[in-house]
Structure formats: C-alpha cells, structure tokens
Design a protein around this motif. Structure first.
Motif, mmCIF file in Angstrom:
data_model
loop_
_atom_site.group_PDB
_atom_site.id
_atom_site.type_symbol
_atom_site.label_atom_id
_atom_site.label_comp_id
_atom_site.label_asym_id
_atom_site.label_seq_id
_atom_site.Cartn_x
_atom_site.Cartn_y
_atom_site.Cartn_z
ATOM 1 N N UNK A 78 0.818 -1.220 0.000
ATOM 2 C CA UNK A 78 0.000 0.000 0.000
ATOM 3 C C UNK A 78 0.845 1.261 0.000
ATOM 4 N N UNK A 79 2.018 1.178 0.617
ATOM 5 C CA UNK A 79 2.880 2.350 0.796
ATOM 6 C C UNK A 79 3.949 2.486 -0.283
ATOM 7 N N UNK A 80 4.081 1.454 -1.120
ATOM 8 C CA UNK A 80 5.111 1.458 -2.171
ATOM 9 C C UNK A 80 6.521 1.538 -1.582
ATOM 10 N N UNK A 81 6.737 0.787 -0.506
ATOM 11 C CA UNK A 81 8.064 0.695 0.110
ATOM 12 C C UNK A 81 8.442 -0.779 0.196
ATOM 13 N N UNK A 82 9.730 -1.077 0.333
ATOM 14 C CA UNK A 82 10.138 -2.479 0.481
ATOM 15 C C UNK A 82 9.607 -3.075 1.796
ATOM 16 N N UNK A 89 11.965 -1.661 10.443
ATOM 17 C CA UNK A 89 11.488 -0.553 11.257
ATOM 18 C C UNK A 89 10.755 -1.065 12.491
ATOM 19 N N UNK A 90 9.849 -1.994 12.301
ATOM 20 C CA UNK A 90 9.081 -2.521 13.429
ATOM 21 C C UNK A 90 9.950 -3.292 14.408
ATOM 22 N N UNK A 91 11.018 -3.898 13.929
ATOM 23 C CA UNK A 91 11.929 -4.638 14.807
ATOM 24 C C UNK A 91 12.989 -3.728 15.422
ATOM 25 N N UNK A 92 12.901 -2.425 15.134
ATOM 26 C CA UNK A 92 13.868 -1.429 15.616
ATOM 27 C C UNK A 92 15.285 -1.751 15.156
ATOM 28 N N UNK A 93 15.390 -2.291 13.953
ATOM 29 C CA UNK A 93 16.704 -2.584 13.369
ATOM 30 C C UNK A 93 17.212 -1.443 12.500
ATOM 31 N N UNK A 94 16.427 -0.392 12.355
ATOM 32 C CA UNK A 94 16.788 0.736 11.507
ATOM 33 C C UNK A 94 16.823 1.992 12.372
ATOM 34 N N UNK A 95 18.028 2.409 12.768
ATOM 35 C CA UNK A 95 18.154 3.571 13.649
ATOM 36 C C UNK A 95 18.203 4.884 12.880
ATOM 37 N N UNK A 97 15.804 5.715 9.872
ATOM 38 C CA UNK A 97 14.842 5.375 8.822
ATOM 39 C C UNK A 97 14.784 6.438 7.724
ATOM 40 N N UNK A 98 14.602 5.983 6.518
ATOM 41 C CA UNK A 98 14.507 6.826 5.338
ATOM 42 C C UNK A 98 13.272 7.724 5.441
ATOM 43 N N UNK A 99 13.482 9.046 5.402
ATOM 44 C CA UNK A 99 12.378 9.998 5.560
ATOM 45 C C UNK A 99 11.333 9.846 4.455
ATOM 46 N N UNK A 100 11.780 9.590 3.251
ATOM 47 C CA UNK A 100 10.829 9.421 2.148
ATOM 48 C C UNK A 100 9.963 8.184 2.375
ATOM 49 N N UNK A 101 10.570 7.087 2.824
ATOM 50 C CA UNK A 101 9.798 5.880 3.092
ATOM 51 C C UNK A 101 8.810 6.109 4.240
ATOM 52 N N UNK A 102 9.211 6.889 5.260
ATOM 53 C CA UNK A 102 8.272 7.212 6.341
ATOM 54 C C UNK A 102 7.089 8.004 5.791
#
Length: 145
Positions: A78-82, A89-95, A97-102
C-alpha cells in the motif's frame, strides 16, 4: 493524498530548508559546519532523545499497522516501500529510517505526515517518571474480582 516521487519529496524538503536557512541569514557552509558540530558533540540527553524518537516511530508504525489490520507485506504494498523496510522498522533494526519511506508509510496509512508525527512526538515525550512507573499498582489483587 497524492503520491510524489523521491525526487519531488527531496526537492520539496530542500526548498523548505533553504527558505528557513536564508530567512535566518545562514550560508549553506555555516549550516553544514553547525550540523557537523552537532553530530560530533551529542550530549547523552540528545542521544537519549534520538533513541526515544526512533523507538516511538517503530512503535507508532507497528500500532497503526495493527489498528488497520494489515500485515507488513500489505502495508509495504500500500505504501510502495520495500517490505524489508517495514520489518526492519518494526523490529527497531533501523536507527536512521529513510524519511521518504516514512512519508510513503503515512500515505499507505491514509493519514497526513503531520498526524503521524504528532503520534510519534507524543509517545517520544512521555515523562521519564511515567515510563519507569511501577505497574504493580495496576495489577488485579487476588480476591478483588
């Protein structure tokens, strides 16, 4: 909400930042030097605030996804992101995060970035005393039921 490309997103953010910088009479070089100073001299309080914000982003994304009854795969589509972005992100493995993807996630959720960030900010600024509160007082005591 209208979908925009990463290029359009970056151009828009850049235009806003340029206008703010120019309104304050700061050159691009001065801003770059100030940002380098900030990055190299973070106080423990600033590092804590950054980690709390990242934790809040992760929590809000996970909660909103569940509220809407979506799987990580459905949200990614739905969001057109990987889907890897959503899972990390949900696992807090990305400290970082890509602003465009957010931004794309907010479109996938059907909310404005402002509304999304309001939820993040509220969660990130829960008082320390509330976070460390002893939850035993909320537990049912045997015989109360």
């Amino acid at each position: 909400m209208k979908w925009i490309t990463r290029k359009e997103f970056n151009r828009g953010v850049g235009a806003v930042l340029k206008a703010l910088r120019e309104a304050r009479g700061i050159s691009q070089e001065e801003l770059g030097e100030a940002l380098r100073q900030i990055a190299s001299n973070k106080t423990p309080e600033q590092e804590d605030e950054q980690l709390r914000t990242i934790a809040a982003i992760c929590t809000v994304v996970s909660n909103m996804r569940r509220e809407q009854g979506l799987t990580p795969e459905q949200l990614a589509k739905r969001s057109h992101v990987p889907v890897k972005f959503v899972r990390n992100l949900e696992a807090a493995n990305d400290l970082n995060p890509d602003a465009y993807f957010l931004f794309c996630l907010t479109l996938g959720f059907g909310v404005s970035f402002h509304k999304f960030w309001h939820r993040v900010d509220a969660l990130a600024h829960i008082p320390e005393a509330e976070l460390l509160r002893d939850d035993d007082e909320d537990d049912c005591v045997e015989g109360e039921l």
